[in-house]
Write an enzyme that holds these catalytic residues in place. Sequence first.
Site, mmCIF file in Angstrom:
data_model
loop_
_atom_site.group_PDB
_atom_site.id
_atom_site.type_symbol
_atom_site.label_atom_id
_atom_site.label_comp_id
_atom_site.label_asym_id
_atom_site.label_seq_id
_atom_site.Cartn_x
_atom_site.Cartn_y
_atom_site.Cartn_z
ATOM 1 N N HIS A 168 -20.966 -6.972 -11.609
ATOM 2 C CA HIS A 168 -21.017 -6.895 -10.152
ATOM 3 C C HIS A 168 -21.571 -5.506 -9.849
ATOM 4 C CE1 HIS A 168 -20.059 -6.815 -5.946
ATOM 5 N NE2 HIS A 168 -19.172 -5.861 -6.092
ATOM 6 N N ARG A 193 -24.263 -13.961 -1.401
ATOM 7 C CA ARG A 193 -25.375 -13.227 -0.771
ATOM 8 C C ARG A 193 -26.715 -13.851 -1.149
ATOM 9 N NH1 ARG A 193 -22.628 -7.366 -2.096
ATOM 10 N NH2 ARG A 193 -21.700 -7.033 -0.051
ATOM 11 N N SER A 249 -13.070 -10.553 -9.271
ATOM 12 C CA SER A 249 -13.859 -11.330 -8.293
ATOM 13 C C SER A 249 -15.322 -11.411 -8.707
ATOM 14 C CB SER A 249 -13.736 -10.723 -6.898
ATOM 15 O OG SER A 249 -14.098 -9.358 -6.917
ATOM 16 N N ASN A 302 -25.679 -25.962 0.247
ATOM 17 C CA ASN A 302 -26.539 -26.811 -0.591
ATOM 18 C C ASN A 302 -27.475 -26.002 -1.486
ATOM 19 O OD1 ASN A 302 -26.426 -28.862 2.173
ATOM 20 N ND2 ASN A 302 -25.707 -29.542 0.196
ATOM 21 N N ARG A 333 -21.134 1.719 -8.228
ATOM 22 C CA ARG A 333 -19.771 1.268 -8.515
ATOM 23 C C ARG A 333 -19.258 1.885 -9.819
ATOM 24 N NH1 ARG A 333 -22.761 -3.060 -6.603
ATOM 25 N NH2 ARG A 333 -21.987 -4.041 -4.706
ATOM 26 N N HIS A 373 -27.674 -24.116 -4.775
ATOM 27 C CA HIS A 373 -26.902 -23.999 -6.013
ATOM 28 C C HIS A 373 -27.580 -22.968 -6.905
ATOM 29 C CE1 HIS A 373 -24.950 -27.459 -4.370
ATOM 30 N NE2 HIS A 373 -26.118 -28.084 -4.334
ATOM 31 N N ASP A 397 0.873 -1.183 0.000
ATOM 32 C CA ASP A 397 0.000 0.000 0.000
ATOM 33 C C ASP A 397 0.908 1.230 0.000
ATOM 34 O OD1 ASP A 397 -3.225 0.438 1.189
ATOM 35 O OD2 ASP A 397 -1.878 2.160 1.095
HETATM 36 N N1 LIG Z 1 -15.532 -6.561 -5.988
HETATM 37 C C1 LIG Z 1 -16.155 -6.607 -4.830
HETATM 38 O O1 LIG Z 1 -16.976 -7.503 -4.579
HETATM 39 C C2 LIG Z 1 -15.854 -5.525 -3.807
HETATM 40 C C3 LIG Z 1 -16.389 -5.587 -2.519
HETATM 41 C C4 LIG Z 1 -16.067 -4.562 -1.629
HETATM 42 C C5 LIG Z 1 -15.257 -3.509 -2.037
HETATM 43 N N2 LIG Z 1 -14.753 -3.489 -3.289
HETATM 44 C C6 LIG Z 1 -13.880 -2.417 -3.765
HETATM 45 O O2 LIG Z 1 -12.580 -2.573 -3.203
HETATM 46 C C7 LIG Z 1 -11.897 -1.320 -3.278
HETATM 47 C C8 LIG Z 1 -11.253 -1.019 -1.932
HETATM 48 O O3 LIG Z 1 -12.227 -0.774 -0.945
HETATM 49 P P1 LIG Z 1 -11.790 -0.473 0.557
HETATM 50 O O4 LIG Z 1 -13.039 -0.386 1.339
HETATM 51 O O5 LIG Z 1 -10.707 -1.397 0.956
HETATM 52 O O6 LIG Z 1 -11.165 0.999 0.394
HETATM 53 P P2 LIG Z 1 -10.106 1.672 1.385
HETATM 54 O O7 LIG Z 1 -10.140 3.128 1.098
HETATM 55 O O8 LIG Z 1 -10.360 1.228 2.792
HETATM 56 O O9 LIG Z 1 -8.704 1.065 0.941
HETATM 57 C C9 LIG Z 1 -8.097 1.350 -0.278
HETATM 58 C C10 LIG Z 1 -6.610 1.283 -0.048
HETATM 59 O O10 LIG Z 1 -5.957 1.439 -1.313
HETATM 60 C C11 LIG Z 1 -4.741 2.102 -1.042
HETATM 61 N N3 LIG Z 1 -4.170 2.661 -2.262
HETATM 62 C C12 LIG Z 1 -4.547 3.772 -2.956
HETATM 63 N N4 LIG Z 1 -3.715 3.968 -4.005
HETATM 64 C C13 LIG Z 1 -2.806 2.952 -3.977
HETATM 65 C C14 LIG Z 1 -1.700 2.614 -4.793
HETATM 66 N N5 LIG Z 1 -1.342 3.360 -5.851
HETATM 67 N N6 LIG Z 1 -0.987 1.502 -4.478
HETATM 68 C C15 LIG Z 1 -1.314 0.739 -3.401
HETATM 69 N N7 LIG Z 1 -2.354 1.028 -2.582
HETATM 70 C C16 LIG Z 1 -3.087 2.112 -2.867
HETATM 71 C C17 LIG Z 1 -5.138 3.179 -0.036
HETATM 72 O O11 LIG Z 1 -4.001 3.717 0.643
HETATM 73 C C18 LIG Z 1 -6.077 2.392 0.870
HETATM 74 O O12 LIG Z 1 -5.387 1.835 1.981
HETATM 75 C C19 LIG Z 1 -12.958 -0.296 -3.707
HETATM 76 O O13 LIG Z 1 -12.842 -0.086 -5.094
HETATM 77 C C20 LIG Z 1 -14.254 -1.007 -3.369
HETATM 78 O O14 LIG Z 1 -15.354 -0.509 -4.133
HETATM 79 C C21 LIG Z 1 -15.035 -4.479 -4.169
#
Ligand SMILES: NC(=O)c1ccc[n+]([C@@H]2O[C@H](COP(=O)([O-])OP(=O)(O)OC[C@H]3O[C@@H](n4cnc5c(N)ncnc54)[C@H](O)[C@@H]3O)[C@@H](O)[C@H]2O)c1
Length: 330
Positions: free
Chosen positions: A191, A167, A159, A182, A104, A184, A50
């Site tokens: 998403h 869900r 993902s 169970n 999203r 399916h 990070d």
């Molecule tokens: N696909 C899914 O099912 C699903 C589910 C939940 C959340 N999400 C997505 O996951 C993402 C993260 O959500 P979150 O709640 O963890 O956000 P968050 O703000 O808590 O965490 C994001 C992190 O990314 C880091 N970051 C930013 N730029 C970066 C870089 N260049 N290199 C490395 N790290 C960097 C930030 O410092 C922060 O710690 C969002 O896009 C959210 O919408 C996806």
Amino acid sequence: MPQTTAKSLYPSASTGRPSKIAIIGAGAVGTAVAYACAMRGDARSIVLQDINKPKVEAEALDIAHGIQFTPCGSVEGSDDVEIVAGADLVIVTAGAKQKPGQSRLELAGSTVNLMKKIVPNLQKVAPNAVFMFITNPVDVVTYVALKLMGLPRNQVFGSGTVLDTSRLRYLVSLETGVATQNIHAYVAGEHGDSEVALWSSAEIGNVPLAQWGPTLTGRTFDSELRKELATEVVQSAYKIIEGKGATNYAIGLSASNIAGAVLRDENRVLTVSSLLEDWEGISDVCMAAPTLVGRNGAGRVLNPPLTLAERDGLTASAQRLRQVARDLGF
Ligand SMILES: NC(=O)c1ccc[n+]([C@@H]2O[C@H](COP(=O)([O-])OP(=O)(O)OC[C@H]3O[C@@H](n4cnc5c(N)ncnc54)[C@H](O)[C@@H]3O)[C@@H](O)[C@H]2O)c1
């Protein structure tokens, strides 16, 4: 055949060395993914990267202090992308989270710019890794990353609706009293708001959902109940974000499940988001569909029976995602 070293629980299928997962972004989602992967022993080594150095180091140390109680060997954190080197699986969670009420797809522009910055560096340090994207809008992010990386489709996936599928199964389980394992039933498509619950192929045990009869609340799985449950799945992220600012635990477990499928070469059927090529008439878009996931990443995409309405819903979902990608120049 690769050799198993005495120390490794889940050696990489390709090299015989201990397996390694790298998680990019140590926010709410990245840390939940790391914690779930450590608890379930999806890899021997887990690293977090990070840009926030104190946070990523602290988060990794906090999880590492519990290693004794897990099948995992090491958890480390750094702001240096070099920590990702040699990873078998790279899981990208970096990016802005949704604000309450924000969809999203509204995150797309800024997130794509972030991906342009980080993806080439990740590919440079871990060229042979399988890449899984979680950052939203995950389908567009996966498509953009695939184009930027130029890797085969199996090696880069998202993902998708693995969480949404979980869900939906949870809600059907509550309605019927049958274990989620169970149920399916699959959610496919974006998403997000245009996703499609594939009710026509859903089964409880081996009983088609339509033949289940009365539920615990005395209802049947008629169009009204189906719509209610599918809407609740779509709305659940908004509801959780309203209450706690992020969704993280269930996506953490979903990602760990996918990671296990890859690193243990399980060939599980999971609704990951991958590049579709003439799937039910849909091409040139990354979108979730039931897919075999194993050591090479996203494999064969299955063709479940679909009703006309389900097919139309998936086509509309694909069009919506393609348009967002086109608007961003991809
Ligand atoms: N696909 C899914 O099912 C699903 C589910 C939940 C959340 N999400 C997505 O996951 C993402 C993260 O959500 P979150 O709640 O963890 O956000 P968050 O703000 O808590 O965490 C994001 C992190 O990314 C880091 N970051 C930013 N730029 C970066 C870089 N260049 N290199 C490395 N790290 C960097 C930030 O410092 C922060 O710690 C969002 O896009 C959210 O919408 C996806």
